[in-house]
Write a protein that holds these residues in place. Structure first.
Motif, PDB file in Angstrom:
ATOM      1  N   GLY A 124      -4.197  -2.776 -15.231  1.00  0.00           N
ATOM      2  CA  GLY A 124      -4.618  -4.227 -15.816  1.00  0.00           C
ATOM      3  C   GLY A 124      -3.245  -4.383 -16.411  1.00  0.00           C
ATOM      4  O   GLY A 124      -3.466  -5.645 -17.142  1.00  0.00           O
ATOM      5  N   GLY A 125      -2.503  -3.607 -16.219  1.00  0.00           N
ATOM      6  CA  GLY A 125      -0.666  -3.594 -17.269  1.00  0.00           C
ATOM      7  C   GLY A 125      -0.449  -3.807 -15.936  1.00  0.00           C
ATOM      8  O   GLY A 125       1.473  -4.129 -16.322  1.00  0.00           O
ATOM      9  N   MET A 126      -0.869  -4.112 -14.851  1.00  0.00           N
ATOM     10  CA  MET A 126       0.028  -4.327 -13.768  1.00  0.00           C
ATOM     11  C   MET A 126       0.413  -6.116 -13.419  1.00  0.00           C
ATOM     12  O   MET A 126      -0.549  -7.024 -12.716  1.00  0.00           O
ATOM     13  CB  MET A 126      -0.073  -4.358 -11.942  1.00  0.00           C
ATOM     14  CG  MET A 126       0.427  -2.629 -12.054  1.00  0.00           C
ATOM     15  SD  MET A 126      -0.537  -1.898 -11.042  1.00  0.00           S
ATOM     16  CE  MET A 126      -0.182   0.173 -10.992  1.00  0.00           C
ATOM     17  N   LYS A 127       1.275  -6.911 -14.068  1.00  0.00           N
ATOM     18  CA  LYS A 127       2.004  -8.451 -14.292  1.00  0.00           C
ATOM     19  C   LYS A 127       2.218  -8.947 -12.118  1.00  0.00           C
ATOM     20  O   LYS A 127       3.188  -9.817 -12.944  1.00  0.00           O
ATOM     21  CB  LYS A 127       3.195  -8.968 -15.320  1.00  0.00           C
ATOM     22  CG  LYS A 127       2.233  -8.184 -16.453  1.00  0.00           C
ATOM     23  CD  LYS A 127       3.188  -8.659 -17.313  1.00  0.00           C
ATOM     24  CE  LYS A 127       3.082  -7.538 -19.215  1.00  0.00           C
ATOM     25  NZ  LYS A 127       3.555  -8.475 -19.784  1.00  0.00           N
ATOM     26  N   PHE A 128       1.483  -8.093 -11.817  1.00  0.00           N
ATOM     27  CA  PHE A 128       1.817  -9.029  -9.807  1.00  0.00           C
ATOM     28  C   PHE A 128       0.960  -9.077  -9.403  1.00  0.00           C
ATOM     29  O   PHE A 128      -0.601  -8.430  -9.639  1.00  0.00           O
ATOM     30  CB  PHE A 128       3.314  -8.251  -9.402  1.00  0.00           C
ATOM     31  CG  PHE A 128       3.101  -6.430  -9.596  1.00  0.00           C
ATOM     32  CD1 PHE A 128       2.487  -5.982  -8.759  1.00  0.00           C
ATOM     33  CD2 PHE A 128       3.156  -5.594 -10.844  1.00  0.00           C
ATOM     34  CE1 PHE A 128       2.271  -4.651  -8.486  1.00  0.00           C
ATOM     35  CE2 PHE A 128       2.826  -4.474 -10.538  1.00  0.00           C
ATOM     36  CZ  PHE A 128       2.438  -4.003  -9.397  1.00  0.00           C
ATOM     37  N   PRO A 129       0.804  -9.848  -8.862  1.00  0.00           N
ATOM     38  CA  PRO A 129      -0.661  -9.520  -7.212  1.00  0.00           C
ATOM     39  C   PRO A 129      -0.222  -8.502  -6.614  1.00  0.00           C
ATOM     40  O   PRO A 129       0.609  -7.785  -6.708  1.00  0.00           O
ATOM     41  CB  PRO A 129      -0.107 -10.645  -6.506  1.00  0.00           C
ATOM     42  CG  PRO A 129       0.973 -11.816  -7.216  1.00  0.00           C
ATOM     43  CD  PRO A 129       1.630 -11.088  -7.558  1.00  0.00           C
ATOM     44  N   LYS A 130      -1.978  -7.998  -6.551  1.00  0.00           N
ATOM     45  CA  LYS A 130      -2.432  -6.490  -5.641  1.00  0.00           C
ATOM     46  C   LYS A 130      -2.304  -6.595  -4.496  1.00  0.00           C
ATOM     47  O   LYS A 130      -2.923  -5.609  -3.998  1.00  0.00           O
ATOM     48  CB  LYS A 130      -2.741  -5.672  -6.854  1.00  0.00           C
ATOM     49  CG  LYS A 130      -2.353  -5.496  -7.995  1.00  0.00           C
ATOM     50  CD  LYS A 130      -3.034  -5.404  -9.443  1.00  0.00           C
ATOM     51  CE  LYS A 130      -3.193  -5.727 -10.431  1.00  0.00           C
ATOM     52  NZ  LYS A 130      -2.407  -6.775 -11.134  1.00  0.00           N
ATOM     53  N   GLY A 131      -2.598  -7.978  -3.793  1.00  0.00           N
ATOM     54  CA  GLY A 131      -3.193  -8.397  -2.590  1.00  0.00           C
ATOM     55  C   GLY A 131      -1.899  -7.459  -1.315  1.00  0.00           C
ATOM     56  O   GLY A 131      -2.948  -6.964  -0.186  1.00  0.00           O
ATOM     57  N   ASP A 132      -1.004  -7.068  -1.484  1.00  0.00           N
ATOM     58  CA  ASP A 132      -0.814  -6.807  -0.451  1.00  0.00           C
ATOM     59  C   ASP A 132      -0.211  -4.664  -1.244  1.00  0.00           C
ATOM     60  O   ASP A 132       0.572  -4.194   0.133  1.00  0.00           O
ATOM     61  CB  ASP A 132       0.867  -7.222  -0.821  1.00  0.00           C
ATOM     62  CG  ASP A 132       1.159  -8.784  -0.017  1.00  0.00           C
ATOM     63  OD1 ASP A 132      -0.275  -8.952   0.703  1.00  0.00           O
ATOM     64  OD2 ASP A 132       1.609  -9.450  -0.987  1.00  0.00           O
ATOM     65  N   ILE A 133      -0.540  -4.122  -1.279  1.00  0.00           N
ATOM     66  CA  ILE A 133      -0.504  -3.006  -1.809  1.00  0.00           C
ATOM     67  C   ILE A 133      -1.172  -2.270  -0.732  1.00  0.00           C
ATOM     68  O   ILE A 133      -2.298  -2.862  -0.388  1.00  0.00           O
ATOM     69  CB  ILE A 133      -0.680  -2.423  -3.023  1.00  0.00           C
ATOM     70  CG1 ILE A 133      -0.031  -3.333  -4.101  1.00  0.00           C
ATOM     71  CG2 ILE A 133      -0.800  -1.823  -3.488  1.00  0.00           C
ATOM     72  CD1 ILE A 133      -0.822  -3.007  -6.254  1.00  0.00           C
ATOM     73  N   ARG A 134      -0.420  -1.824   0.269  1.00  0.00           N
ATOM     74  CA  ARG A 134      -1.432  -0.814   1.139  1.00  0.00           C
ATOM     75  C   ARG A 134      -1.820   0.272   1.584  1.00  0.00           C
ATOM     76  O   ARG A 134      -2.291   0.622   2.022  1.00  0.00           O
ATOM     77  CB  ARG A 134       0.195  -0.838   2.251  1.00  0.00           C
ATOM     78  CG  ARG A 134       0.844  -2.330   2.531  1.00  0.00           C
ATOM     79  CD  ARG A 134       2.039  -2.278   3.894  1.00  0.00           C
ATOM     80  NE  ARG A 134       1.939  -2.906   3.865  1.00  0.00           N
ATOM     81  CZ  ARG A 134       1.791  -3.650   4.866  1.00  0.00           C
ATOM     82  NH1 ARG A 134       0.620  -3.228   5.535  1.00  0.00           N
ATOM     83  NH2 ARG A 134       2.267  -4.822   5.354  1.00  0.00           N
ATOM     84  N   SER A 135      -2.264   0.941   0.067  1.00  0.00           N
ATOM     85  CA  SER A 135      -2.417   2.646   0.241  1.00  0.00           C
ATOM     86  C   SER A 135      -2.595   2.894  -1.383  1.00  0.00           C
ATOM     87  O   SER A 135      -2.224   2.122  -2.409  1.00  0.00           O
ATOM     88  CB  SER A 135      -1.748   3.759   0.940  1.00  0.00           C
ATOM     89  OG  SER A 135       0.034   3.356   0.239  1.00  0.00           O
ATOM     90  N   PRO A 136      -3.446   3.808  -1.927  1.00  0.00           N
ATOM     91  CA  PRO A 136      -3.894   4.260  -2.860  1.00  0.00           C
ATOM     92  C   PRO A 136      -2.841   4.770  -3.479  1.00  0.00           C
ATOM     93  O   PRO A 136      -2.668   4.621  -4.320  1.00  0.00           O
ATOM     94  CB  PRO A 136      -5.280   4.984  -2.869  1.00  0.00           C
ATOM     95  CG  PRO A 136      -5.851   4.168  -1.359  1.00  0.00           C
ATOM     96  CD  PRO A 136      -4.697   3.829  -0.555  1.00  0.00           C
ATOM     97  N   PHE A 137      -2.031   5.761  -2.351  1.00  0.00           N
ATOM     98  CA  PHE A 137      -0.413   6.475  -2.556  1.00  0.00           C
ATOM     99  C   PHE A 137       0.059   5.309  -3.869  1.00  0.00           C
ATOM    100  O   PHE A 137       0.812   5.528  -4.796  1.00  0.00           O
ATOM    101  CB  PHE A 137       0.095   7.157  -1.873  1.00  0.00           C
ATOM    102  CG  PHE A 137       1.096   7.673  -2.120  1.00  0.00           C
ATOM    103  CD1 PHE A 137       1.477   9.079  -2.262  1.00  0.00           C
ATOM    104  CD2 PHE A 137       2.876   6.399  -1.296  1.00  0.00           C
ATOM    105  CE1 PHE A 137       2.838   9.479  -2.439  1.00  0.00           C
ATOM    106  CE2 PHE A 137       3.400   7.443  -2.251  1.00  0.00           C
ATOM    107  CZ  PHE A 137       3.914   8.528  -2.558  1.00  0.00           C
ATOM    108  N   GLU A 138       0.197   4.259  -3.136  1.00  0.00           N
ATOM    109  CA  GLU A 138       1.677   3.261  -3.606  1.00  0.00           C
ATOM    110  C   GLU A 138       1.039   2.515  -4.954  1.00  0.00           C
ATOM    111  O   GLU A 138       1.871   2.611  -5.673  1.00  0.00           O
ATOM    112  CB  GLU A 138       1.405   2.281  -2.595  1.00  0.00           C
ATOM    113  CG  GLU A 138       2.063   2.279  -1.143  1.00  0.00           C
ATOM    114  CD  GLU A 138       2.462   1.004  -0.495  1.00  0.00           C
ATOM    115  OE1 GLU A 138       1.801  -0.047  -0.458  1.00  0.00           O
ATOM    116  OE2 GLU A 138       3.337   1.424   0.755  1.00  0.00           O
TER     117      GLU A 138
END
Length: 205
Positions: A124-138
């Protein structure tokens, strides 16, 4: 998405009439089929969007709109596009449902409410698109960089039920028909008890 909605609408209409339906489009091909257990009235189809282009197309195509908490002027813009699309095809936008999801963090103390947000809902505090995050680790690594100030303007974090009530009331006044509240912490029973007594009864339509 809108081609998929077209298929769903065809399935609803044909199945209610006891007929099979076919579809051959850009993205989907549907062989002859139907829904065998339909209610007497087809369910509403609502589209979730935070952008004006999709909001306008939703007004033309579906029964209602879903969106998430955002600055009021942004939501007013979405409503305007949604209503514009509805009127272009002869629909009355005042009869079409508008649904909102609000994320919040309440706890008996501010520190606990903030900790719940940082631990349970840092996205909720990440001010950027999250669609390209590739893994739970990232995502986990990014979550470690979220700070209290990153939630400002994005989510209410407070121990005072009245602060939450005032925030929710603004969206009620804007014209939402249904508002779904998501308390991000695990203190769900405590939150439900407090909000059922001190927040929901005080909201005014």
């Amino acid at each position: 998405m809108f081609e998929a909605i077209d298929i769903i609408k065809k399935l609803f209409a044909a199945s209610l009439a006891g007929r099979d339906v076919k579809h051959s489009g850009t993205f989907y091909k549907l062989e002859s089929t139907r829904l065998w257990t339909m209610p007497e009235v087809a369910p509403e189809i609502l589209v979730a969007t935070a952008g004006p282009v999709t909001a306008k197309r939703a007004g033309k195509t579906v029964d209602g709109l879903i969106t998430v908490g955002a600055p009021l002027e942004k939501i007013e813009g979405l409503f305007a596009k949604f209503e514009e699309g509805a009127r272009e095809v002869g629909k009355d936008p005042s009869t079409m449902p508008r649904v909102l999801q609000l994320h919040l963090s309440w706890a008996p103390t501010y520190d606990e409410a903030l900790r719940n947000a940082l631990v349970e809902w840092p996205n909720g505090g990440m001010k950027f698109p999250k669609g390209d995050i590739r893994s739970p680790f990232e995502l986990e690594q990014m979550a470690k960089m979220v700070r209290a100030e990153d939630f400002e303007g994005r989510m209410i974090i407070d121990a005072d039920p009245e602060v939450h009530r005032e925030y929710i009331q603004k969206f009620v006044d804007l014209g939402f028909d249904r508002i779904y509240l998501h308390n991000v912490g695990r203190n769900q029973r405590e939150w439900i008890d407090v909000f059922s007594e001190h927040v929901l009864p005080k909201l005014k339509r």
